[in-house]
Design a protein around this motif. Sequence first.
Motif, PDB file in Angstrom:
ATOM      1  N   GLU A  48       7.064 -10.684   0.528  1.00  0.00           N
ATOM      2  CA  GLU A  48       5.890 -10.219   1.272  1.00  0.00           C
ATOM      3  C   GLU A  48       5.742  -8.713   1.097  1.00  0.00           C
ATOM      4  N   PRO A  49       5.307  -8.272  -0.074  1.00  0.00           N
ATOM      5  CA  PRO A  49       5.198  -6.833  -0.330  1.00  0.00           C
ATOM      6  C   PRO A  49       4.168  -6.169   0.570  1.00  0.00           C
ATOM      7  N   GLU A  50       4.526  -4.982   1.063  1.00  0.00           N
ATOM      8  CA  GLU A  50       3.650  -4.231   1.965  1.00  0.00           C
ATOM      9  C   GLU A  50       3.561  -2.796   1.482  1.00  0.00           C
ATOM     10  N   ARG A  57       6.376  -6.159   8.590  1.00  0.00           N
ATOM     11  CA  ARG A  57       7.247  -7.325   8.415  1.00  0.00           C
ATOM     12  C   ARG A  57       8.572  -6.912   7.775  1.00  0.00           C
ATOM     13  N   SER A  58       8.512  -6.015   6.827  1.00  0.00           N
ATOM     14  CA  SER A  58       9.735  -5.568   6.161  1.00  0.00           C
ATOM     15  C   SER A  58      10.660  -4.844   7.131  1.00  0.00           C
ATOM     16  N   VAL A  59      10.093  -4.055   8.021  1.00  0.00           N
ATOM     17  CA  VAL A  59      10.901  -3.365   9.030  1.00  0.00           C
ATOM     18  C   VAL A  59      11.616  -4.375   9.917  1.00  0.00           C
ATOM     19  N   HIS A 109       6.888  -5.435  -5.602  1.00  0.00           N
ATOM     20  CA  HIS A 109       8.155  -4.693  -5.609  1.00  0.00           C
ATOM     21  C   HIS A 109       8.634  -4.415  -7.030  1.00  0.00           C
ATOM     22  N   ALA A 110       7.766  -3.747  -7.788  1.00  0.00           N
ATOM     23  CA  ALA A 110       8.098  -3.381  -9.164  1.00  0.00           C
ATOM     24  C   ALA A 110       8.983  -2.148  -9.231  1.00  0.00           C
ATOM     25  N   CYS A 111       9.363  -1.617  -8.081  1.00  0.00           N
ATOM     26  CA  CYS A 111      10.356  -0.542  -8.041  1.00  0.00           C
ATOM     27  C   CYS A 111      11.631  -1.005  -7.340  1.00  0.00           C
ATOM     28  N   GLY A 112      11.647  -2.263  -6.913  1.00  0.00           N
ATOM     29  CA  GLY A 112      12.867  -2.849  -6.378  1.00  0.00           C
ATOM     30  C   GLY A 112      13.324  -2.322  -5.043  1.00  0.00           C
TER      31      GLY A 112
END
Length: 413
Positions: A48-50, A57-59, A109-112
């Motif tokens: 779920e990229p933000e 959501r990531s937090v 998330h192309a920077c991981g």
Amino acid sequence: MPPPRSGHDRLHRDDHAVGSDDAAGRSDAAITAASAELIALSHAIHAEPELAFEETRSVAKTIAPLAERGFQIESGVADLPTAFRASYGSGPLTVGLCAEYDALPEIGHACGHNVIAASSVGAALGLAEVADALGITVLVFGTPAEESGGGKVLMLERGVFDDVAMAMMVHPGPLDIVGARSLALADVSVVFHGREAHASAAPEQGRNAGDAVTVAQVALGLLRQHLLPGQQLHGIVGDGGVAPNIVPGRAELLYYLRAVDSASLDDLTRRASACFEAGALATGCTHEIRTLAPTYTELTPDPELLFAYREQIIGLGRVPLASELEAQRPLGSTDMGNVTNVIPGIHPVIGIDAGGAVTHQPGFAAASVNASADRAVLDGALALARTAIRVARDDMHRDRLLQRLVQRQEDIR
């Protein structure tokens, strides 16, 4: 008589070698026990990229395992809704671990950053297991908007890092680089203002802001021949007009200016500004330059922490790039550079098998949840935790970090 031992030598030869003492073993065991949870965290953030400052959501996902293990959570620090600070322990040596979790537009998330967040959480869980024994406080910082927005810069300026003695994180990349280098960065918008007119019936009444963009970009292209080593500029047209039959009354350039250090960035900014001005002057337009995000400074990693980390990552079976080659491979730019300019810190790259893809490519986004990325989560967590333990157990380097912290806090007051 043998020569005196240097700081590096002492750290390297310390009798409390990591892997042989109880603290490292307990920390490793805690990380290993949480391995499935850490990999699941990495995959959940990736799914779920933000974007910058929207990572709600990531937090929540990143905080959950920390809260479960008894970390004290402060949400919304530095007046940033998606920034947090989690703490465990009460020792005088404060170890900061930075978790990034923002993604890129369209390519996710192309920077991981999912790997970064999970590895920092993993290191924190390992260090929490031995915090009392080592006399440390473990801090995890949720740092939003690294890709654009400078979350760490804002947190640094607003005092969130004031009590941190050392700061660390690992960033995935195509290969392992211990002493990773980055470029200073200015993120600018240049808006040209002209005058609309009918492009066929009355073009003489117009002042073409789109042409101002063209002239400016030609000037920038010619400037490239004369840039200093390490200086870069690249950008896009954010707004070029609304219809072919309307002379554009407004146009915008979005540009990144980069250089090896802040002084060189100042020089590049001055020269690039002249190119923007030329576009306006040639077309009879006006222009304004705005900085869109805090300026990023270059990484200045702490040599002693680098030495300790290199020892640990090699101990995990990885083969990092030779130190003499590191400066030849700058990594773009990061707001962690601002942190390392103030606090002893490191930002090593941990390698994943991306099949030839590099960061900011869709192929790297796909690779950020493959088996090698999962291994990077765990190796990164182990290496960061072991590095902190190594330094905490060495009186000379522990005292050095504490003295620098005291001096910094005096300077702040």
